[in-house]
Enzyme design. Structure first.
Site, PDB file in Angstrom:
ATOM      1  N   GLY A  99       2.707 -14.103  76.187  1.00 37.39           N
ATOM      2  CA  GLY A  99       2.409 -13.988  74.756  1.00 37.39           C
ATOM      3  C   GLY A  99       2.013 -12.579  74.348  1.00 37.39           C
ATOM      4  CB  SER A 102       6.317  -9.052  78.817  1.00 37.16           C
ATOM      5  OG  SER A 102       6.977  -8.473  79.890  1.00 37.16           O
ATOM      6  CB  ALA A 104       9.229  -7.027  72.207  1.00 42.52           C
ATOM      7  CB  ALA A 105       6.869  -3.991  76.046  1.00 42.63           C
ATOM      8  CG  ASP A 151       6.699 -10.289  69.917  1.00 40.46           C
ATOM      9  OD1 ASP A 151       5.895 -10.520  68.998  1.00 40.46           O
ATOM     10  OD2 ASP A 151       6.870 -11.067  70.874  1.00 40.46           O
TER      11      ASP A 151
HETATM   12  C1  MEV Z   1       5.729 -14.259  69.329  1.00 38.24           C
HETATM   13  O1  MEV Z   1       5.015 -13.154  69.877  1.00 38.24           O
HETATM   14  C2  MEV Z   1       5.467 -14.368  67.861  1.00 38.24           C
HETATM   15  C3  MEV Z   1       6.133 -15.545  67.173  1.00 38.24           C
HETATM   16  O2  MEV Z   1       5.693 -15.523  65.816  1.00 38.24           O
HETATM   17  C4  MEV Z   1       7.635 -15.473  67.240  1.00 38.24           C
HETATM   18  C5  MEV Z   1       8.214 -14.340  66.382  1.00 38.24           C
HETATM   19  O3  MEV Z   1       7.554 -13.851  65.465  1.00 38.24           O
HETATM   20  O4  MEV Z   1       9.372 -13.991  66.636  1.00 38.24           O
HETATM   21  C6  MEV Z   1       5.693 -16.867  67.767  1.00 38.24           C
END
Ligand code: MEV
Length: 327
Positions: A99, A102, A104-105, A151
């Site tokens: 969460g 990772s 996206a980074a 992200d």
């Molecule tokens: C995930 O880090 C965030 C969510 O809102 C998904 C998104 O925004 O793409 C759950």
């Protein structure tokens, strides 16, 4: 091999302070980059195929590949295929499915390193970063289906900001440092699954889900004001309310709820899951009323006693910064 045949880049992980999931449906979210993140080293290859080495395994870019990493790498490169053949070695210091952004980074670090090999004369940093985000978006769509883009934006920018789909990013300048404990359930979460879960709930009960999204949007707006006013007690309450709404959307778990309770019991001003939920991580806001290092320690110890690991992230007061950069 010359210097221009190799390029290194970095990108940061993130915590969503408020607004995950609602952000997929156009509500705003507040997000902050954290120090831990991903790095990538790109090397030009004389001929194809382009390859990605990740976690000790090497994948050839393949849009039809069985492995999502091969597909995502192909999608990232295909956004503008002029780069030629590259080999990219990438590594994330963030737990996969934690969460903390990772994926996206990694995408931003890989895209930045690859872009740095194909520098164009006269191109501004902003133009290049816009393409990095497009490439990261293509990668994220392979893993997450319908990412909001929050992200990737956090991985690319760092700092603290308000994100809303289709709107320009609004930097947030905290009046005082925000010290946040980040705790891991140790159970990986799948953002694709939890985003899908809310989508199917919304198909059945649009009234319930849309009311929650509207309520989260109100919390985000108020939390933005409270962060800039330095009213951390209010920020903590908004985080708790956000957690209640996420629980109502079925994306929290017994572990996540328990870790939030432990953190509040150890003095946190507020606590909630961060990211997709269904596992992954929680964040807890440390009170500035006491010594913040001690306050953070108390929360980390409460988690440790219950078998959960955590670390401290500081979101500094003042001017937002841009992270990473390619070299
Ligand atoms: C995930 O880090 C965030 C969510 O809102 C998904 C998104 O925004 O793409 C759950």
């Amino acid at each position: 091999m010359t210097e221009s045949d190799r390029a290194e880049a970095a990108a940061c992980g993130k915590v969503i302070l408020l607004g995950e999931h609602a952000v997929v449906y156009g509500a705003p979210a507040i997000v902050a980059g954290i120090d831990r993140g991903a790095r990538a080293l790109a090397t030009r290859r004389a001929q194809g195929p382009s390859e990605l080495t990740l976690g000790g395994e090497t994948f050839a870019a393949d849009p039809e590949g069985k492995d999502d990493r091969a597909k995502a790498f192909a999608a990232l490169l295909a956004v503008e295929p002029r780069l030629g053949a590259v080999h990219v070695e990438a590594r994330s210091d963030l737990p996969a499915g934690g969460g903390l952004g990772s994926s996206a980074a990694l995408a931003v670090a890989i895209a930045r390193a690859a872009e740095a090999l194909g520098l164009r004369a006269g191109e501004s940093v902003e133009e290049r970063e816009a393409r990095v985000l497009e490439r990261a978006g293509a990668w994220e769509r392979v893993f997450h289906g319908n990412p909001s883009g929050v992200d990737a934006m956090a991985a690319a920018r760092g700092g603290c900001f308000r994100y809303q789909r289709g709107e320009s990013v609004r930097p947030i300048m905290p009046r005082s440092d925000l010290v946040v404990c980040v705790g891991s359930t140790g159970k990986p979460s799948s953002t694709r699954e939890t985003v899908g879960l809310i989508a199917s709930l919304r198909a059945r009960r649009p009234d319930v889900v849309d009311r929650s999204i509207d309520a989260i949007a109100v919390l985000v707006k108020n939390a933005h004001l409270a962060i800039e006013a330095g009213d951390l007690r209010a920020v903590g309450s908004f985080m708790d309310l956000n957690q209640m709404l996420l629980t109502g959307l079925w994306v929290s778990t017994a572990d996540l709820d328990y870790m939030c309770e432990l953190a509040r019991g150890a003095g946190a001003l507020g606590a909630k899951l961060t990211g997709g939920g269904g596992g992954g991580s929680v964040i807890a806001l440390v009170s500035p009323a006491q010594d913040q290092a001690e306050g953070a320690q108390r929360i980390l110890e409460a988690w440790k006693r219950a078998g959960f690991d955590g670390f401290v992230a500081r979101i500094p007061a003042g001017t937002p910064h841009r992270s990473g950069g390619s070299a």
